[in-house]
Structures are given as C-alpha cells and as structure tokens.
Design a protein around this motif. Structure first.
Motif, PDB file in Angstrom:
ATOM      1  N   PRO A  79    -101.636 -17.341 -18.639  1.00  0.00           N
ATOM      2  CA  PRO A  79    -102.527 -18.344 -19.212  1.00  0.00           C
ATOM      3  C   PRO A  79    -103.707 -18.600 -18.271  1.00  0.00           C
ATOM      4  CG  PRO A  79    -100.443 -19.336 -18.521  1.00  0.00           C
ATOM      5  CD  PRO A  79    -100.322 -17.859 -18.346  1.00  0.00           C
ATOM      6  N   ALA A  80    -104.855 -18.773 -18.862  1.00  0.00           N
ATOM      7  CA  ALA A  80    -106.061 -18.992 -18.069  1.00  0.00           C
ATOM      8  C   ALA A  80    -105.973 -20.344 -17.358  1.00  0.00           C
ATOM      9  CB  ALA A  80    -107.286 -18.944 -18.965  1.00  0.00           C
ATOM     10  N   GLU A  81    -106.377 -20.320 -16.097  1.00  0.00           N
ATOM     11  CA  GLU A  81    -106.381 -21.570 -15.349  1.00  0.00           C
ATOM     12  C   GLU A  81    -107.510 -22.440 -15.866  1.00  0.00           C
ATOM     13  OE1 GLU A  81    -106.363 -21.155 -11.132  1.00  0.00           O
ATOM     14  OE2 GLU A  81    -104.980 -19.461 -11.204  1.00  0.00           O
ATOM     15  N   PRO A  82    -107.254 -23.730 -15.989  1.00  0.00           N
ATOM     16  CA  PRO A  82    -108.324 -24.597 -16.480  1.00  0.00           C
ATOM     17  C   PRO A  82    -109.470 -24.637 -15.469  1.00  0.00           C
ATOM     18  CG  PRO A  82    -106.433 -25.898 -15.751  1.00  0.00           C
ATOM     19  CD  PRO A  82    -106.037 -24.456 -15.696  1.00  0.00           C
ATOM     20  N   GLU A  83    -110.668 -24.674 -15.993  1.00  0.00           N
ATOM     21  CA  GLU A  83    -111.833 -24.726 -15.112  1.00  0.00           C
ATOM     22  C   GLU A  83    -111.899 -26.093 -14.441  1.00  0.00           C
ATOM     23  OE1 GLU A  83    -115.558 -23.476 -16.682  1.00  0.00           O
ATOM     24  OE2 GLU A  83    -114.630 -21.949 -17.948  1.00  0.00           O
ATOM     25  N   PRO A  84    -112.313 -26.107 -13.182  1.00  0.00           N
ATOM     26  CA  PRO A  84    -112.417 -27.405 -12.514  1.00  0.00           C
ATOM     27  C   PRO A  84    -113.499 -28.263 -13.184  1.00  0.00           C
ATOM     28  CG  PRO A  84    -113.347 -25.672 -11.138  1.00  0.00           C
ATOM     29  CD  PRO A  84    -112.720 -25.019 -12.326  1.00  0.00           C
ATOM     30  N   PRO A  85    -113.324 -29.563 -13.125  1.00  0.00           N
ATOM     31  CA  PRO A  85    -114.321 -30.424 -13.775  1.00  0.00           C
ATOM     32  C   PRO A  85    -115.698 -30.257 -13.125  1.00  0.00           C
ATOM     33  CG  PRO A  85    -112.743 -31.725 -12.487  1.00  0.00           C
ATOM     34  CD  PRO A  85    -112.275 -30.315 -12.480  1.00  0.00           C
TER      35      PRO A  85
END
Length: 134
Positions: free
Chosen positions: A103-109
């Motif tokens: 699963p793709a890591e969520p992009e940092p804010p």
C-alpha cells in the motif's frame, strides 16, 4: 571475465538462477503428482483407464519390438496438459502472494507558500523554492 563475474553476482541473475532451479524441481513434483496421484483415481473412475497408455497406432510394432511402433500418444499429452495447468496455477498463486503491491504510504501533510504557491512540508518555516519565511 570480470564483466561476466559481475553479471553473475548481481541479485537479479542469482534470483533468476534460483527460480529456474526451483521451477525444474517443482516441475518434477507436479509431474509425479499428476502421474502418480491425480490420474490413477480419474482412470479408475473411468473404468480402470490408464491415460498414459492411450494412443492411436499408426504403424504396429514389428517382430515384438515396441520401439518400431509409430503412434500418437494422446494420453501422455493429456497428462502433460494437466501438469501444465497445475504448474501455471501454482506459479500464479505464488506470484500473486509474493508480488503484492505494498500500500502506498500517505504523503506527508503540506501547505502552499503564499508567495510562490509552491507546496512545502506543513512544518516548514521557510519555502525551499523562494526562500521566503512562511
């Protein structure tokens, strides 16, 4: 020679060699599975039929020598097709389990720089594009 040695020591070449060796071994296991375990019960259910003996004789053996017989051995072909289907199924299952996409890591804010409209990390105090204080 050093280039060849470098190729052999690369991870991909070693993985390919291991895959081929395991594939050959798995092929032998599947051949035995089809020939010795799957086909005998199927043959028995079909009236004691031995698939490996099914053939269409084009030219009968002469003088009791079975090596001179010319025949289309479609029973052996059926065994090979079943073995291929099992190998294909096992390879599909192994690759689908081993090569799952992580699963793709969520992009940092991020936030937008009010001066140059460039995206910068949310906790940044200075824009990396225009060097303005944010």
């Amino acid at each position: 020679m050093s280039g060849f040695k470098g190729f052999l020591l690369k991870t991909n070449a070693m993985a390919l060699a291991v895959g081929v060796i395991i594939g050959v071994a798995m092929g032998n296991v599947v051949t035995s599975l089809v020939k010795d375990i799957i086909m005998p019960p199927i043959g028995m259910a079909l009236g004691n039929l031995d698939f490996s003996q099914l053939k269409i004789v084009l030219k009968a053996a002469t003088g009791g020598d079975s090596t001179t017989e010319v025949a289309i051995r479609y029973g052996t072909f059926i065994n090979v097709v079943i073995a291929f289907i099992i190998v294909a199924l096992v390879v599909y299952l192994m690759t689908s389990l081993l090569l799952r996409v992580a699963p793709a890591e969520p992009e940092p804010p991020t936030k937008t720089c009010p001066f140059c409209k460039e995206k910068v990390p949310a906790d940044a105090t200075k824009c990396r594009a225009c060097t303005s204080a944010i």
